[in-house]
Write a protein that holds these residues in place. Structure first.
Motif, PDB file in Angstrom:
ATOM      1  N   ILE A  85       0.818  -1.007  -0.300  1.00  0.00           N
ATOM      2  CA  ILE A  85       0.229  -0.446  -0.265  1.00  0.00           C
ATOM      3  C   ILE A  85       1.010   1.406   0.565  1.00  0.00           C
ATOM      4  O   ILE A  85       0.187   2.084  -0.075  1.00  0.00           O
ATOM      5  CB  ILE A  85      -0.827   0.274   1.271  1.00  0.00           C
ATOM      6  CG1 ILE A  85      -0.064   0.013   2.870  1.00  0.00           C
ATOM      7  CG2 ILE A  85      -1.810  -1.280   1.081  1.00  0.00           C
ATOM      8  CD1 ILE A  85      -0.769   0.008   3.790  1.00  0.00           C
ATOM      9  N   GLN A  86       1.970   0.754  -0.226  1.00  0.00           N
ATOM     10  CA  GLN A  86       3.124   2.508  -0.239  1.00  0.00           C
ATOM     11  C   GLN A  86       3.491   2.466  -1.524  1.00  0.00           C
ATOM     12  O   GLN A  86       3.297   1.600  -2.348  1.00  0.00           O
ATOM     13  CB  GLN A  86       4.284   1.911   0.910  1.00  0.00           C
ATOM     14  CG  GLN A  86       4.214   1.592   1.836  1.00  0.00           C
ATOM     15  CD  GLN A  86       5.350   1.426   2.872  1.00  0.00           C
ATOM     16  OE1 GLN A  86       6.098   0.645   2.478  1.00  0.00           O
ATOM     17  NE2 GLN A  86       5.927   2.626   3.797  1.00  0.00           N
ATOM     18  N   GLY A 146       9.839  10.104   1.545  1.00  0.00           N
ATOM     19  CA  GLY A 146       8.531  10.498   1.814  1.00  0.00           C
ATOM     20  C   GLY A 146       7.800  10.233  -0.318  1.00  0.00           C
ATOM     21  O   GLY A 146       6.439  10.043   0.717  1.00  0.00           O
ATOM     22  N   LEU A 147       7.758  10.089  -0.575  1.00  0.00           N
ATOM     23  CA  LEU A 147       7.374  10.385  -2.120  1.00  0.00           C
ATOM     24  C   LEU A 147       6.697   7.801  -1.265  1.00  0.00           C
ATOM     25  O   LEU A 147       6.191   7.745  -1.797  1.00  0.00           O
ATOM     26  CB  LEU A 147       7.619  10.365  -2.755  1.00  0.00           C
ATOM     27  CG  LEU A 147       7.625   9.550  -4.131  1.00  0.00           C
ATOM     28  CD1 LEU A 147       6.211  10.710  -4.742  1.00  0.00           C
ATOM     29  CD2 LEU A 147       8.077   9.601  -5.538  1.00  0.00           C
ATOM     30  N   ARG A 148       8.122   6.801  -1.219  1.00  0.00           N
ATOM     31  CA  ARG A 148       8.048   5.765  -1.597  1.00  0.00           C
ATOM     32  C   ARG A 148       7.274   5.266  -0.479  1.00  0.00           C
ATOM     33  O   ARG A 148       6.607   4.019  -0.681  1.00  0.00           O
ATOM     34  CB  ARG A 148       9.892   5.184  -1.766  1.00  0.00           C
ATOM     35  CG  ARG A 148      10.953   5.952  -2.535  1.00  0.00           C
ATOM     36  CD  ARG A 148      12.394   5.396  -2.637  1.00  0.00           C
ATOM     37  NE  ARG A 148      12.722   6.063  -1.698  1.00  0.00           N
ATOM     38  CZ  ARG A 148      13.482   5.275  -0.100  1.00  0.00           C
ATOM     39  NH1 ARG A 148      13.664   4.469   0.212  1.00  0.00           N
ATOM     40  NH2 ARG A 148      13.712   6.530   0.639  1.00  0.00           N
ATOM     41  N   HIS A 149       7.729   5.856   0.783  1.00  0.00           N
ATOM     42  CA  HIS A 149       6.768   5.236   1.649  1.00  0.00           C
ATOM     43  C   HIS A 149       4.878   6.123   1.982  1.00  0.00           C
ATOM     44  O   HIS A 149       4.945   5.545   2.518  1.00  0.00           O
ATOM     45  CB  HIS A 149       7.323   5.231   3.179  1.00  0.00           C
ATOM     46  CG  HIS A 149       8.180   5.150   3.153  1.00  0.00           C
ATOM     47  ND1 HIS A 149       9.574   5.433   4.567  1.00  0.00           N
ATOM     48  CD2 HIS A 149       9.461   4.382   1.961  1.00  0.00           C
ATOM     49  CE1 HIS A 149      10.870   3.912   4.300  1.00  0.00           C
ATOM     50  NE2 HIS A 149      10.451   3.826   2.894  1.00  0.00           N
ATOM     51  N   TYR A 150       4.795   6.927   1.221  1.00  0.00           N
ATOM     52  CA  TYR A 150       4.001   7.649   1.325  1.00  0.00           C
ATOM     53  C   TYR A 150       2.648   6.050   1.010  1.00  0.00           C
ATOM     54  O   TYR A 150       2.556   5.495   0.050  1.00  0.00           O
ATOM     55  CB  TYR A 150       3.948   8.062   0.242  1.00  0.00           C
ATOM     56  CG  TYR A 150       2.074   8.917  -0.258  1.00  0.00           C
ATOM     57  CD1 TYR A 150       1.608  10.170   0.676  1.00  0.00           C
ATOM     58  CD2 TYR A 150       1.279   8.140  -0.320  1.00  0.00           C
ATOM     59  CE1 TYR A 150      -0.122  10.679   1.094  1.00  0.00           C
ATOM     60  CE2 TYR A 150      -0.541   8.793  -0.460  1.00  0.00           C
ATOM     61  CZ  TYR A 150      -0.161  10.188   0.526  1.00  0.00           C
ATOM     62  OH  TYR A 150      -1.774  10.735   0.572  1.00  0.00           O
ATOM     63  N   SER A 151       1.594   5.920   2.165  1.00  0.00           N
ATOM     64  CA  SER A 151       0.310   4.506   1.973  1.00  0.00           C
ATOM     65  C   SER A 151      -0.715   5.573   1.460  1.00  0.00           C
ATOM     66  O   SER A 151      -1.219   6.680   1.364  1.00  0.00           O
ATOM     67  CB  SER A 151      -0.144   4.842   3.195  1.00  0.00           C
ATOM     68  OG  SER A 151      -0.723   4.238   3.371  1.00  0.00           O
ATOM     69  N   ARG A 154      -2.529   8.065   2.705  1.00  0.00           N
ATOM     70  CA  ARG A 154      -2.615   9.154   2.562  1.00  0.00           C
ATOM     71  C   ARG A 154      -1.367  10.342   3.400  1.00  0.00           C
ATOM     72  O   ARG A 154      -1.371  11.095   3.934  1.00  0.00           O
ATOM     73  CB  ARG A 154      -4.239  10.120   2.579  1.00  0.00           C
ATOM     74  CG  ARG A 154      -4.876   9.490   1.132  1.00  0.00           C
ATOM     75  CD  ARG A 154      -6.681   9.835   1.399  1.00  0.00           C
ATOM     76  NE  ARG A 154      -6.991   9.480   1.105  1.00  0.00           N
ATOM     77  CZ  ARG A 154      -7.596   9.134  -0.399  1.00  0.00           C
ATOM     78  NH1 ARG A 154      -7.648  10.924  -0.917  1.00  0.00           N
ATOM     79  NH2 ARG A 154      -8.661   8.292  -1.358  1.00  0.00           N
ATOM     80  N   ARG A 155      -0.893   9.149   3.801  1.00  0.00           N
ATOM     81  CA  ARG A 155       0.175  10.098   4.454  1.00  0.00           C
ATOM     82  C   ARG A 155       1.619   8.827   4.273  1.00  0.00           C
ATOM     83  O   ARG A 155       1.441   7.936   4.112  1.00  0.00           O
ATOM     84  CB  ARG A 155       0.171  10.145   6.493  1.00  0.00           C
ATOM     85  CG  ARG A 155      -0.302   9.265   6.992  1.00  0.00           C
ATOM     86  CD  ARG A 155      -0.948   9.370   8.462  1.00  0.00           C
ATOM     87  NE  ARG A 155      -1.171   8.430   9.261  1.00  0.00           N
ATOM     88  CZ  ARG A 155      -0.188   7.621  10.123  1.00  0.00           C
ATOM     89  NH1 ARG A 155       1.437   7.681  10.043  1.00  0.00           N
ATOM     90  NH2 ARG A 155      -0.902   6.754  10.402  1.00  0.00           N
ATOM     91  N   GLN A 156       2.569   9.603   4.736  1.00  0.00           N
ATOM     92  CA  GLN A 156       4.194   8.491   4.285  1.00  0.00           C
ATOM     93  C   GLN A 156       3.790   7.478   6.088  1.00  0.00           C
ATOM     94  O   GLN A 156       3.493   8.179   7.174  1.00  0.00           O
ATOM     95  CB  GLN A 156       5.045   9.780   5.224  1.00  0.00           C
ATOM     96  CG  GLN A 156       6.403   8.912   5.139  1.00  0.00           C
ATOM     97  CD  GLN A 156       7.645   9.907   5.070  1.00  0.00           C
ATOM     98  OE1 GLN A 156       7.280  10.485   4.686  1.00  0.00           O
ATOM     99  NE2 GLN A 156       8.505   9.313   5.340  1.00  0.00           N
ATOM    100  N   ILE A 157       4.192   6.708   5.826  1.00  0.00           N
ATOM    101  CA  ILE A 157       4.328   5.222   6.509  1.00  0.00           C
ATOM    102  C   ILE A 157       6.033   4.660   6.506  1.00  0.00           C
ATOM    103  O   ILE A 157       6.442   4.338   6.005  1.00  0.00           O
ATOM    104  CB  ILE A 157       3.164   4.225   6.323  1.00  0.00           C
ATOM    105  CG1 ILE A 157       1.923   3.961   6.487  1.00  0.00           C
ATOM    106  CG2 ILE A 157       3.446   3.152   7.325  1.00  0.00           C
ATOM    107  CD1 ILE A 157       1.190   5.206   7.774  1.00  0.00           C
TER     108      ILE A 157
END
Length: 136
Positions: free
Chosen positions: A72-73, A116-121, A125-128
């Motif tokens: 989901i990232q 921040g882009l790669r880990h964005y869920s 709807r935010r970085q995880i």
């Protein structure tokens, strides 16, 4: 940053194994990609294609087993998009070079884009960044 506490030896074995897999994956992509871009006879680059597909599958499986949230990232979602584009190689065979170029650009974003882009869920709807940030 490692969340789990694993032995130093296990860490290095895992790290080196994944690095070797990535190197073999890149070799496969370069060999098959060169053949596709230069319209070389398929028999000359097909083994590279197999190498790229096998190592890519193993790397993807590794990520999913390590943490299902990868799916989901954006790094996982874009990898699945790349697989979809690869699937278009059959019905859109005349556009293989163009599809390959798009896949390569997505690969660079996945590998070298900001965290921040790669880990964005796409679900949250935010970085995880870690398993602790969300339940499940």
């Amino acid at each position: 940053m490692r969340e789990e506490h694993i032995s130093e030896k296990r860490f290095w074995v895992q790290r080196l194994s994944k690095t070797i897999l990535r190197a073999l994956h890149i070799l496969g992509v370069v060999g098959a990609g060169g053949g596709i871009l230069l319209a070389i006879d398929k028999s000359l680059w097909l083994n590279y294609w197999y190498l790229a597909m096998a190592t890519g599958s193993i790397l993807m499986f590794w990520e999913i087993v390590r943490d299902w949230r990868w799916l989901i990232q954006l790094k996982g979602v874009l990898t699945l998009v790349k697989l979809g584009l690869l699937g278009l190689f059959v019905p859109l065979a005349n556009f293989k070079p163009e599809l390959l170029i798009v896949i390569l650009f997505l690969s660079v974003i996945v590998s070298h884009g900001p965290a921040g882009l790669r880990h964005y869920s796409i679900v949250h709807r935010r970085q995880i960044n870690s398993k602790k940030e969300i339940k499940g």
